[in-house]
Write a protein that holds these residues in place. Structure first.
Motif, PDB file in Angstrom:
ATOM      1  N   ALA A   1       0.824  -1.214   0.000  1.00 42.71           N
ATOM      2  CA  ALA A   1       0.000   0.000   0.000  1.00 42.71           C
ATOM      3  C   ALA A   1       0.855   1.259   0.000  1.00 42.71           C
ATOM      4  O   ALA A   1       0.602   2.203  -0.761  1.00 42.71           O
ATOM      5  CB  ALA A   1      -0.931  -0.010   1.208  1.00 42.71           C
ATOM      6  N   VAL A   2       1.881   1.274   0.830  1.00 42.50           N
ATOM      7  CA  VAL A   2       2.756   2.448   0.912  1.00 42.50           C
ATOM      8  C   VAL A   2       3.537   2.628  -0.388  1.00 42.50           C
ATOM      9  O   VAL A   2       3.651   3.743  -0.918  1.00 42.50           O
ATOM     10  CB  VAL A   2       3.711   2.331   2.122  1.00 42.50           C
ATOM     11  CG1 VAL A   2       4.804   3.363   2.068  1.00 42.50           C
ATOM     12  CG2 VAL A   2       2.938   2.460   3.416  1.00 42.50           C
TER      13      VAL A   2
ATOM     14  N   VAL B   1       2.322  11.578   2.587  1.00 39.71           N
ATOM     15  CA  VAL B   1       2.442  10.720   3.766  1.00 39.71           C
ATOM     16  C   VAL B   1       2.981   9.351   3.372  1.00 39.71           C
ATOM     17  O   VAL B   1       3.896   8.822   4.007  1.00 39.71           O
ATOM     18  CB  VAL B   1       1.081  10.588   4.491  1.00 39.71           C
ATOM     19  CG1 VAL B   1       1.163   9.585   5.623  1.00 39.71           C
ATOM     20  CG2 VAL B   1       0.613  11.938   4.999  1.00 39.71           C
ATOM     21  N   ALA B   2       2.436   8.771   2.322  1.00 41.71           N
ATOM     22  CA  ALA B   2       2.906   7.457   1.872  1.00 41.71           C
ATOM     23  C   ALA B   2       4.356   7.533   1.410  1.00 41.71           C
ATOM     24  O   ALA B   2       5.145   6.625   1.683  1.00 41.71           O
ATOM     25  CB  ALA B   2       2.019   6.935   0.751  1.00 41.71           C
ATOM     26  N   ALA B   3       4.721   8.602   0.723  1.00 40.61           N
ATOM     27  CA  ALA B   3       6.115   8.770   0.296  1.00 40.61           C
ATOM     28  C   ALA B   3       7.031   8.844   1.513  1.00 40.61           C
ATOM     29  O   ALA B   3       8.112   8.248   1.533  1.00 40.61           O
ATOM     30  CB  ALA B   3       6.263  10.015  -0.562  1.00 40.61           C
TER      31      ALA B   3
ATOM     32  N   TYR C   1      11.082   7.550   1.082  1.00 37.03           N
ATOM     33  CA  TYR C   1      11.493   8.315  -0.090  1.00 37.03           C
ATOM     34  C   TYR C   1      11.577   9.791   0.295  1.00 37.03           C
ATOM     35  O   TYR C   1      10.583  10.494   0.348  1.00 37.03           O
ATOM     36  CB  TYR C   1      10.497   8.105  -1.232  1.00 37.03           C
ATOM     37  CG  TYR C   1      10.909   8.751  -2.525  1.00 37.03           C
ATOM     38  CD1 TYR C   1      12.060   8.341  -3.189  1.00 37.03           C
ATOM     39  CD2 TYR C   1      10.158   9.768  -3.078  1.00 37.03           C
ATOM     40  CE1 TYR C   1      12.445   8.931  -4.371  1.00 37.03           C
ATOM     41  CE2 TYR C   1      10.531  10.365  -4.267  1.00 37.03           C
ATOM     42  CZ  TYR C   1      11.676   9.946  -4.898  1.00 37.03           C
ATOM     43  OH  TYR C   1      12.059  10.543  -6.067  1.00 37.03           O
ATOM     44  N   GLU C   2      12.782  10.250   0.585  1.00 38.03           N
ATOM     45  CA  GLU C   2      13.007  11.632   0.996  1.00 38.03           C
ATOM     46  C   GLU C   2      13.729  12.367  -0.123  1.00 38.03           C
ATOM     47  O   GLU C   2      14.942  12.452  -0.150  1.00 38.03           O
ATOM     48  CB  GLU C   2      13.831  11.673   2.276  1.00 38.03           C
ATOM     49  CG  GLU C   2      13.154  11.017   3.453  1.00 38.03           C
ATOM     50  CD  GLU C   2      14.038  10.958   4.670  1.00 38.03           C
ATOM     51  OE1 GLU C   2      15.213  11.348   4.589  1.00 38.03           O
ATOM     52  OE2 GLU C   2      13.548  10.510   5.710  1.00 38.03           O
TER      53      GLU C   2
END
Length: 123
Positions: free
Chosen positions: A38-39, A48-50, A55-56
């Motif tokens: 899901a993420v 939010v999922a990123a 993943y920054e």
């Protein structure tokens, strides 16, 4: 993220099979892998999922991660202090709460020294 949750799910399944709990051997990996899936799939459409997928891509997300990590640490320290207080009220010396608090304190000191010596705020 998906690879990590898959490995964790497989590990949980193996542990549950060894324990003889087939229901949990199916349920726990499904939850773990489902979360990772899901993420991963929604990371391109959701901040939010990123963030949860690790993943920054920019400084803003790195700052959000830093603040979220600090807030998590604050809550865990508060829980440890409450655990120590509870154990002391019940005539015990704190047990694992004391050990985890000491580990947290030592880690904080070492990280502070390392960051100060390196001249930056990242390890």
């Amino acid at each position: 993220m998906l690879a990590l949750t898959s490995v964790v799910g497989a590990t949980m399944a193996a542990v549950m099979v060894v324990r003889g709990d087939i229901t949990m051997a199916i349920l726990l990996p499904a939850i773990s892998i489902g979360y990772g899936l899901a993420v991963t799939l929604s990371a391109s459409r959701s901040d939010v999922a990123a963030q949860l997928s690790g993943y920054e891509e920019d400084e803003r997300r790195r700052l959000i991660n830093l603040r979220a990590t600090a807030a998590t640490g604050d809550v865990l320290v508060a829980a440890l202090v409450c655990g120590i207080a509870y154990k002391l009220v019940h005539d015990e010396l704190g047990g694992p709460f004391s050990m985890l608090s000491a580990l947290g304190g030592i880690t904080y000191v070492i990280a502070s020294v390392a960051c100060t010596r390196a001249g930056n705020t990242s390890l």
